[in-house]
Design a protein around this motif. Structure first.
Motif, PDB file in Angstrom:
ATOM      1  N   ALA A   1     -31.703  31.163 -39.464  1.00 34.67           N
ATOM      2  CA  ALA A   1     -31.154  30.830 -40.776  1.00 34.67           C
ATOM      3  C   ALA A   1     -30.132  31.866 -41.200  1.00 34.67           C
ATOM      4  O   ALA A   1     -30.146  33.014 -40.742  1.00 34.67           O
ATOM      5  N   ILE A   2     -29.264  31.438 -42.093  1.00 35.68           N
ATOM      6  CA  ILE A   2     -28.364  32.354 -42.786  1.00 35.68           C
ATOM      7  C   ILE A   2     -28.390  31.946 -44.255  1.00 35.68           C
ATOM      8  O   ILE A   2     -28.460  30.764 -44.582  1.00 35.68           O
ATOM      9  N   GLY A   3     -28.403  32.935 -45.131  1.00 37.83           N
ATOM     10  CA  GLY A   3     -28.507  32.631 -46.544  1.00 37.83           C
ATOM     11  C   GLY A   3     -27.669  33.563 -47.396  1.00 37.83           C
ATOM     12  O   GLY A   3     -27.174  34.599 -46.933  1.00 37.83           O
ATOM     13  N   HIS A   4     -27.528  33.183 -48.639  1.00 41.08           N
ATOM     14  CA  HIS A   4     -26.729  33.949 -49.591  1.00 41.08           C
ATOM     15  C   HIS A   4     -27.243  33.657 -50.990  1.00 41.08           C
ATOM     16  O   HIS A   4     -27.577  32.511 -51.313  1.00 41.08           O
ATOM     17  N   TYR A   5     -27.357  34.702 -51.804  1.00 36.56           N
ATOM     18  CA  TYR A   5     -27.601  34.459 -53.226  1.00 36.56           C
ATOM     19  C   TYR A   5     -26.681  35.329 -54.061  1.00 36.56           C
ATOM     20  O   TYR A   5     -26.252  36.404 -53.629  1.00 36.56           O
ATOM     21  N   ARG A   6     -26.375  34.826 -55.238  1.00 37.91           N
ATOM     22  CA  ARG A   6     -25.619  35.572 -56.238  1.00 37.91           C
ATOM     23  C   ARG A   6     -26.321  35.323 -57.563  1.00 37.91           C
ATOM     24  O   ARG A   6     -26.128  34.292 -58.206  1.00 37.91           O
ATOM     25  N   TYR A   7     -27.183  36.272 -57.959  1.00 37.02           N
ATOM     26  CA  TYR A   7     -28.010  36.099 -59.148  1.00 37.02           C
ATOM     27  C   TYR A   7     -27.424  36.854 -60.330  1.00 37.02           C
ATOM     28  O   TYR A   7     -27.032  38.016 -60.203  1.00 37.02           O
ATOM     29  N   LYS A   8     -27.446  36.209 -61.482  1.00 37.12           N
ATOM     30  CA  LYS A   8     -27.011  36.867 -62.712  1.00 37.12           C
ATOM     31  C   LYS A   8     -28.169  37.563 -63.414  1.00 37.12           C
ATOM     32  O   LYS A   8     -27.961  38.351 -64.337  1.00 37.12           O
ATOM     33  N   GLN A   9     -29.397  37.233 -63.006  1.00 40.38           N
ATOM     34  CA  GLN A   9     -30.574  37.955 -63.480  1.00 40.38           C
ATOM     35  C   GLN A   9     -31.620  37.923 -62.381  1.00 40.38           C
ATOM     36  O   GLN A   9     -31.506  37.157 -61.429  1.00 40.38           O
TER      37      GLN A   9
END
Length: 286
Positions: A23-31
């Motif tokens: 798998a490859i993943g990405h997150y961009r969380y504001k909190q």
């Protein structure tokens, strides 16, 4: 095929013909989000690229802290989690690759080359090392290709980008690591801790470092992985966690750390902890 939201995306690499990929993943969380429970990746190493903010990984009793521009490699079959920490506000990429050569070629590379890269990455596992923001361009290109995968050309591009990503990561892992914080950062830390009780302005931090405000913001983010204001607020919230365990009222804690209103304090606290000051106090006392 469901690629998830823009806030968090995960792709199964074997769906795209990457035989040695999980798998490859990405997150961009504001909190912050809830932390990762204990888990492992059978037969696969995981490379984590922390672009912004912080992330924590716990392996056994050892806790590793990643800040912006840090890389961490988790060995195969290794139980890990984020410990007591949440998944933090910020941005992170990760990729999981099978180490067993019998599973097929890795991105159509010759066996000797792919085994060399994976062995070099395994040699750096359970160590935090500095990355390069240029890696973000490779990772973003890779995510775009997976999002719009539709032809043999896409397959070639995905293989080429993963190979480039691994090569650049190995090169960066072999660079000398600067473990000691700079003198300027030490001075700034002392200044911030001494003045946690009030509003701390970026221009006074820049003056202390002997830089223009514009250059200071660039320099500070390159050293810590986050803007000066976020860095200060993180330290204030860590102090607030301690203060909330006393008999002080929440408004006293807020004003005692230089927040203009208790609402702004509560909003900032939740952004970095995932819970309100009131809930945090109650949970710690149960």
């Amino acid at each position: 095929m469901d690629f998830g939201t823009q806030e968090r995306r995960v792709f199964n690499l074997q769906d795209f013909g990457v035989k040695r990929g999980l798998a490859i993943g990405h997150y961009r969380y504001k909190q912050v989000k809830p932390g990762l429970d204990r888990h492992q990746h059978k037969g696969a190493l995981e490379i984590c690229y922390c672009m912004k903010g912080q992330q924590h990984y716990k392996i056994g009793e050892q806790l590793y802290e990643l800040n912006g521009n840090d890389i961490f490699v988790v060995p195969p079959n290794t139980v890990h989690s984020t410990g007591e920490f949440p998944e933090d506000k910020g941005e992170l990429f990760w990729i999981q690759l099978l180490v067993d050569s019998s599973k097929g070629k890795l991105c159509n590379m010759p066996k000797e080359q792919s085994e060399f890269l994976l062995a070099a990455l395994l040699d750096k596992s359970e160590h935090v090392f500095k990355g390069s923001f240029q890696l973000k361009f490779i990772l973003e290109k890779l995510m775009v290709q997976l999002q719009n995968f539709d032809s043999l050309l896409s397959k070639i591009m995905v293989d080429q980008l993963i190979a480039q990503l691994l090569l650049e990561t190995v090169i960066l892992s072999n660079k000398p690591q600067q473990n000691a914080p700079s003198v300027k950062l030490n001075e700034l830390d002392k200044f911030i801790h001494k003045n946690l009780f009030r509003m701390i302005y970026v221009d006074e931090m820049a003056n202390l470092a002997g830089m223009s405000v514009g250059y200071f913001k660039f320099w500070f983010k390159s050293k810590t992985g986050m803007p000066p204001r976020e860095y200060v607020n993180r330290l204030k919230i860590e102090q607030a966690k301690l203060d909330l365990l006393t008999s002080k009222r929440i408004t006293e804690v807020a004003f005692g750390l230089g927040f203009g209103t208790s609402q702004y304090f509560a909003t900032t606290f939740k952004k970095f902890t995932g819970t309100t000051p009131k809930s945090y106090r109650r949970l710690q006392r149960e």
